[in-house]
Motif scaffolding. Structure first.
Motif, PDB file in Angstrom:
ATOM      1  N   VAL A   1     -14.961  36.027 -54.035  1.00 33.33           N
ATOM      2  CA  VAL A   1     -14.695  34.605 -54.260  1.00 33.33           C
ATOM      3  C   VAL A   1     -13.311  34.482 -54.886  1.00 33.33           C
ATOM      4  O   VAL A   1     -12.920  35.297 -55.724  1.00 33.33           O
TER       5      VAL A   1
ATOM      6  N   THR B   1     -19.613  25.800 -48.004  1.00 29.10           N
ATOM      7  CA  THR B   1     -20.796  26.366 -47.355  1.00 29.10           C
ATOM      8  C   THR B   1     -20.403  27.099 -46.080  1.00 29.10           C
ATOM      9  O   THR B   1     -19.385  26.792 -45.450  1.00 29.10           O
TER      10      THR B   1
ATOM     11  N   ASN C   1     -10.375  31.455 -56.466  1.00 32.65           N
ATOM     12  CA  ASN C   1     -10.297  30.097 -56.999  1.00 32.65           C
ATOM     13  C   ASN C   1      -9.289  29.211 -56.278  1.00 32.65           C
ATOM     14  O   ASN C   1      -9.248  28.001 -56.518  1.00 32.65           O
TER      15      ASN C   1
ATOM     16  N   THR D   1     -24.265  28.457 -49.760  1.00 25.90           N
ATOM     17  CA  THR D   1     -23.172  28.095 -50.661  1.00 25.90           C
ATOM     18  C   THR D   1     -22.307  29.332 -50.895  1.00 25.90           C
ATOM     19  O   THR D   1     -22.709  30.456 -50.556  1.00 25.90           O
ATOM     20  N   THR D   2     -21.157  29.133 -51.489  1.00 28.84           N
ATOM     21  CA  THR D   2     -20.280  30.273 -51.767  1.00 28.84           C
ATOM     22  C   THR D   2     -21.005  31.324 -52.608  1.00 28.84           C
ATOM     23  O   THR D   2     -20.950  32.521 -52.309  1.00 28.84           O
ATOM     24  N   ASP D   3     -21.693  30.886 -53.654  1.00 31.09           N
ATOM     25  CA  ASP D   3     -22.407  31.828 -54.528  1.00 31.09           C
ATOM     26  C   ASP D   3     -23.520  32.547 -53.774  1.00 31.09           C
ATOM     27  O   ASP D   3     -23.720  33.757 -53.936  1.00 31.09           O
TER      28      ASP D   3
ATOM     29  N   LEU E   1     -13.560  30.312 -51.066  1.00 30.69           N
ATOM     30  CA  LEU E   1     -13.367  29.468 -52.234  1.00 30.69           C
ATOM     31  C   LEU E   1     -14.700  28.880 -52.690  1.00 30.69           C
ATOM     32  O   LEU E   1     -15.633  28.756 -51.893  1.00 30.69           O
ATOM     33  N   PRO E   2     -14.812  28.492 -53.967  1.00 32.20           N
ATOM     34  CA  PRO E   2     -16.070  27.949 -54.491  1.00 32.20           C
ATOM     35  C   PRO E   2     -16.423  26.594 -53.885  1.00 32.20           C
ATOM     36  O   PRO E   2     -15.568  25.879 -53.356  1.00 32.20           O
ATOM     37  N   LYS E   3     -17.710  26.267 -53.979  1.00 31.78           N
ATOM     38  CA  LYS E   3     -18.242  24.938 -53.658  1.00 31.78           C
ATOM     39  C   LYS E   3     -18.151  24.564 -52.181  1.00 31.78           C
ATOM     40  O   LYS E   3     -18.117  23.382 -51.841  1.00 31.78           O
TER      41      LYS E   3
END
Length: 281
Positions: free
Chosen positions: A203, A150, A205, A190-192, A146-148
């Motif tokens: 990834v 680590t 949501n 980070t996820t990205d 998921l985003p945001k």
């Protein structure tokens, strides 16, 4: 070695899911009777710290899933912001000698079981995943995050050296140069960043979307002979698995010696004190 149980490709009955593990455990196993995929959920508040009891339940649940001939295993967390915060520092700070041995031996068991599982494995990483959490995720064949959040092996920042088999999982998904620098720096991605570097595969949501993507990955093997797939995985991962199997006693001795060093104990004590201060603020 990979576990000898080979996943069955026979479709299940029509009910959506069934639970296999009792509520007293720190993990739950839910089998989807349509897909035949097992979801293994860690549930040790507050942050899924990997202590002896959680590790024991994880190991038993992985065996349970393989014995049930599930088509695949998805590992996730009941915590909405933490996948797993890693090894429980309390297991290593001023430790009881016998419990410390059991703790590390069981961690070895879990890695051997998950990294060497005969069934396809995927991690739905629905929260932060440092250190031991990253180990669990990278032991799986596929990762959706998921985003945001680590993920990474940040042991050096805690004054700890990641064992070679931790590094093996890391190196299996990252380019060596990236992995080496990240290990030395104790870097958290980070996820990205994790997606760009190959530490994760996709990834999502939401947790539900992550679970669906993991199930889609496992479903991609539906037309592949399960024995051929399992033996191929066995050959690809045999060296790392055999290395730990052959050096388990030495690895345990190194861990116990390192943990009991005064400087390490001092560092762990400072880390725990900082955690207490943060929890009060």
């Amino acid at each position: 070695m990979l576990r000898s149980t080979i996943s069955s490709l026979v479709p299940r009955a029509t009910s959506v899911a069934r639970h296999m593990s009792n509520a007293a455990k720190l993990t739950t196993v839910e089998i989807n009777d349509v897909t035949g995929i097992a979801t293994l959920t860690m549930n040790r508040p507050p942050v899924n710290g990997l202590n002896l009891e959680l590790l024991t339940d994880l190991n038993n649940s992985i065996q349970e899933i393989e014995d049930n001939k599930s088509r695949g295993l998805i590992l996730t967390s009941s915590n909405p912001t933490i996948f797993s915060a890693g090894l429980d520092i309390l297991e290593m700070y001023k430790p009881d000698k016998e419990r410390l041995k059991a703790f590390w031996t069981t961690l070895q068991d879990v890695w051997l079981a998950l990294y060497g599982s005969a069934v396809p494995t995927a991690a739905a990483i629905n929260g932060h995943s440092p250190a031991g959490g990253c180990l669990l995720a990278t032991s799986c064949e596929y990762r959706v995050m998921l985003p945001k959040f680590t993920i990474g092996l940040n042991e050096t920042k805690l004054g700890i050296v990641a064992p070679k088999w931790f590094m093996s999982s890391f190196l299996s998904v990252l380019p060596r140069r990236v992995a080496e620098r990240a290990l030395n720096q104790g870097r958290m991605f980070t996820t990205d960043e994790a997606l760009r570097n190959g530490l994760i595969d996709e990834v999502a949501n939401s947790k539900e979307e992550a679970l669906a993507k993991c199930a889609e990955f496992i479903g991609s093997f539906s037309k592949v002979n399960p024995l051929a797939r399992s033996l191929t995985k066995q050959q690809l991962r045999a060296a790392e698995l055999s290395e730990l199997e052959n050096e388990r006693a030495q690895d345990l001795e190194k861990f116990i010696f390192f943990v009991n060093q005064p400087a390490v104990q001092k560092g762990l004590g400072i880390y725990l004190e900082n955690l207490k201060k943060k929890s009060k603020n």
